[in-house]
Design a protein around this motif. Structure first.
Motif, PDB file in Angstrom:
ATOM      1  N   GLY A 251       0.792  -1.218   0.000  1.00 22.82           N
ATOM      2  CA  GLY A 251       0.000   0.000   0.000  1.00 22.82           C
ATOM      3  C   GLY A 251       0.825   1.268   0.000  1.00 22.82           C
ATOM      4  O   GLY A 251       2.003   1.277   0.367  1.00 22.82           O
ATOM      5  N   SER A 252       0.195   2.338  -0.451  1.00 19.40           N
ATOM      6  CA  SER A 252       0.728   3.700  -0.401  1.00 19.40           C
ATOM      7  C   SER A 252      -0.471   4.616  -0.532  1.00 19.40           C
ATOM      8  O   SER A 252      -1.570   4.165  -0.896  1.00 19.40           O
TER       9      SER A 252
ATOM     10  N   ASN B 226      -3.520   3.142  -2.622  1.00 28.41           N
ATOM     11  CA  ASN B 226      -4.742   2.890  -1.859  1.00 28.41           C
ATOM     12  C   ASN B 226      -5.922   3.663  -2.427  1.00 28.41           C
ATOM     13  O   ASN B 226      -7.028   3.137  -2.545  1.00 28.41           O
ATOM     14  N   ALA B 227      -5.671   4.919  -2.765  1.00 30.29           N
ATOM     15  CA  ALA B 227      -6.747   5.752  -3.299  1.00 30.29           C
ATOM     16  C   ALA B 227      -7.275   5.180  -4.607  1.00 30.29           C
ATOM     17  O   ALA B 227      -8.495   5.105  -4.821  1.00 30.29           O
TER      18      ALA B 227
ATOM     19  N   PHE C  39      -2.047  -1.019   9.359  1.00 34.68           N
ATOM     20  CA  PHE C  39      -2.447  -0.068  10.395  1.00 34.68           C
ATOM     21  C   PHE C  39      -2.274   1.409  10.028  1.00 34.68           C
ATOM     22  O   PHE C  39      -3.174   2.216  10.281  1.00 34.68           O
ATOM     23  N   PRO C  40      -1.146   1.831   9.399  1.00 34.90           N
ATOM     24  CA  PRO C  40      -0.988   3.270   9.134  1.00 34.90           C
ATOM     25  C   PRO C  40      -2.053   3.847   8.212  1.00 34.90           C
ATOM     26  O   PRO C  40      -2.290   5.059   8.224  1.00 34.90           O
TER      27      PRO C  40
ATOM     28  N   LEU D 218      -5.406  -6.625  -4.406  1.00 36.68           N
ATOM     29  CA  LEU D 218      -4.620  -5.420  -4.665  1.00 36.68           C
ATOM     30  C   LEU D 218      -4.915  -4.815  -6.030  1.00 36.68           C
ATOM     31  O   LEU D 218      -4.397  -3.748  -6.358  1.00 36.68           O
ATOM     32  N   LYS D 219      -5.744  -5.504  -6.825  1.00 38.94           N
ATOM     33  CA  LYS D 219      -6.150  -4.997  -8.131  1.00 38.94           C
ATOM     34  C   LYS D 219      -7.658  -4.850  -8.123  1.00 38.94           C
ATOM     35  O   LYS D 219      -8.386  -5.842  -7.972  1.00 38.94           O
ATOM     36  N   ALA D 220      -8.132  -3.626  -8.273  1.00 39.00           N
ATOM     37  CA  ALA D 220      -9.568  -3.372  -8.153  1.00 39.00           C
ATOM     38  C   ALA D 220     -10.380  -4.253  -9.082  1.00 39.00           C
ATOM     39  O   ALA D 220     -11.395  -4.831  -8.671  1.00 39.00           O
ATOM     40  N   ALA D 221      -9.955  -4.385 -10.332  1.00 42.82           N
ATOM     41  CA  ALA D 221     -10.725  -5.171 -11.295  1.00 42.82           C
ATOM     42  C   ALA D 221     -10.847  -6.620 -10.866  1.00 42.82           C
ATOM     43  O   ALA D 221     -11.920  -7.231 -10.979  1.00 42.82           O
ATOM     44  N   ASP D 222      -9.751  -7.193 -10.357  1.00 42.67           N
ATOM     45  CA  ASP D 222      -9.793  -8.587  -9.920  1.00 42.67           C
ATOM     46  C   ASP D 222     -10.653  -8.749  -8.674  1.00 42.67           C
ATOM     47  O   ASP D 222     -11.459  -9.685  -8.582  1.00 42.67           O
ATOM     48  N   PHE D 223     -10.485  -7.838  -7.728  1.00 40.14           N
ATOM     49  CA  PHE D 223     -11.247  -7.936  -6.485  1.00 40.14           C
ATOM     50  C   PHE D 223     -12.740  -7.770  -6.748  1.00 40.14           C
ATOM     51  O   PHE D 223     -13.580  -8.508  -6.205  1.00 40.14           O
ATOM     52  N   VAL D 224     -13.088  -6.833  -7.598  1.00 43.23           N
ATOM     53  CA  VAL D 224     -14.494  -6.617  -7.952  1.00 43.23           C
ATOM     54  C   VAL D 224     -15.059  -7.853  -8.642  1.00 43.23           C
ATOM     55  O   VAL D 224     -16.179  -8.291  -8.350  1.00 43.23           O
ATOM     56  N   ALA D 225     -14.284  -8.439  -9.551  1.00 45.94           N
ATOM     57  CA  ALA D 225     -14.749  -9.641 -10.253  1.00 45.94           C
ATOM     58  C   ALA D 225     -14.984 -10.782  -9.278  1.00 45.94           C
ATOM     59  O   ALA D 225     -15.951 -11.543  -9.417  1.00 45.94           O
TER      60      ALA D 225
END
Length: 249
Positions: free
Chosen positions: A16-17, A21-22, A45-46, A236-243
Motif C-alpha cells: 500500500g501507499s 490505496n486511493a 495499520f498506518p 490489490l487490483k480493483a478489477a480482480d477484487f471486484v470480479a
C-alpha cells in the motif's frame, strides 16, 4: 435452510501507499453495489484512518490485519481492539498463517485475540489451515480442528459471532489453489465442529482463502459450506477484487 449472504474480504497484507490505496478504493467504490456479497478490505495499520474516511457510508466495510490480545498497557507496537473500534473498524483478522509462522502465534494467542476483538464489537476473522507437509501426512482435519478448538473453548457461547477463514498454507501466494472439493471437505469439517458448539453454526460465515482469482472464485463460492473468500494478491487490483466479489452470485 440457511440463506447466508456471501462475504468477500480483501487482505492487503504489507502493501500500500497513499496513491495506490486511493486508486484501489476508488475502483472498488465505482463498482458498487455488490448484489450478492458484503465486501470489506483489511489494510495495514498506518492506512486505516484514511481507509475509514474514504469508505465512510459507502457500504464497503474495513478491518485490521491483526489486533492485540491486551486491552492496554506497556505493549510497544501493539494495537488494541478499543483503538480500532474508535475508528469504526468492523473486522480484525486473527491467526493468519503468516502471523502463526513468522511471529510464533499459538492457537491460544489467536483465541485470546479473537476474544479481545469481540469484547469491543469487532468481528474476528479467525484463520485456520494446514501446511503442505501436514496435508500430505493426512493431518489436515486434525490441524484445523485443533486450531478452531482453542477459539471455541475460549469464546464459549460467543463463538457464533466470529467468521472463520480456511486458508491452506500451501495455497497462499503460491498460485496453487485447493480444488473446490478439497476446500468444501474442510469447510464441512469446520461447520460440523461449530455445530457441536453452537446452534448458530448454520448461519456462520466460513470463508476460503488461498490464491482465489476471478476465474476460480465462482466455483469455490458455489460450494455448500463456502460463504465467500479472504482474498490476498487479487485484492490489490480493483478489477480482480471486484470480479471476485461479483462471482459470489
Amino acid at each position: 435452510m440457511t440463506t447466508r449472504r456471501k462475504l468477500v474480504v480483501g487482505n492487503w497484507k504489507m502493501h500500500g501507499s497513499h496513491a495506490a490505496n486511493a486508486e484501489l478504493l476508488q475502483g472498488i467504490l465505482a463498482a458498487r453495489p455488490f448484489a450478492a456479497a458484503d465486501v470489506a478490505v483489511c489494510a495495514p495499520f498506518p492506512y486505516l484512518s484514511e481507509v475509514a474516511v474514504t469508505l465512510a457510508n459507502s457500504g464497503v466495510a474495513w478491518g485490521a490485519q491483526d489486533v492485540s490480545a491486551h486491552a492496554q498497557g506497556a505493549y510497544t507496537g501493539e494495537v488494541s481492539a478499543a483503538m480500532l473500534q474508535e475508528f469504526g473498524c468492523r473486522f480484525a483478522i486473527v491467526g493468519h498463517s503468516e502471523r502463526r509462522a513468522y511471529h510464533g502465534e499459538t492457537d491460544q494467542q489467536v483465541a485470546d485475540k479473537a476474544q479481545a476483538a469481540l469484547s469491543k464489537g469487532l468481528t474476528p476473522i479467525v484463520c485456520v489451515g494446514e501446511t503442505l507437509a501436514q496435508r500430505e501426512a493426512g493431518e489436515t482435519e486434525a490441524v484445523v480442528k485443533r486450531q478452531l478448538s482453542a477459539v471455541i473453548h475460549t469464546l464459549g457461547q460467543c463463538i457464533g459471532e466470529i467468521v472463520v477463514a480456511y486458508e491452506p498454507v500451501w495455497a497462499i501466494g503460491t498460485g496453487r489453489t485447493a480444488s473446490p472439493e478439497q476446500a468444501q471437505a474442510v469447510h464441512a469439517v469446520l461447520r460440523a465442529q461449530l455445530a457441536a458448539a453452537t446452534a448458530r453454526a448454520a448461519d456462520m460465515k466460513l470463508l476460503y482463502g488461498g490464491s482465489v482469482k476471478p476465474d476460480n472464485a465462482a466455483i469455490l463460492f458455489s460450494q455448500a459450506d463456502i460463504d465467500g473468500g479472504l482474498i490476498g494478491g487479487a485484492a490489490l487490483k480493483a478489477a480482480d477484487f471486484v470480479a471476485i466479489a461479483r462471482a459470489a452470485g
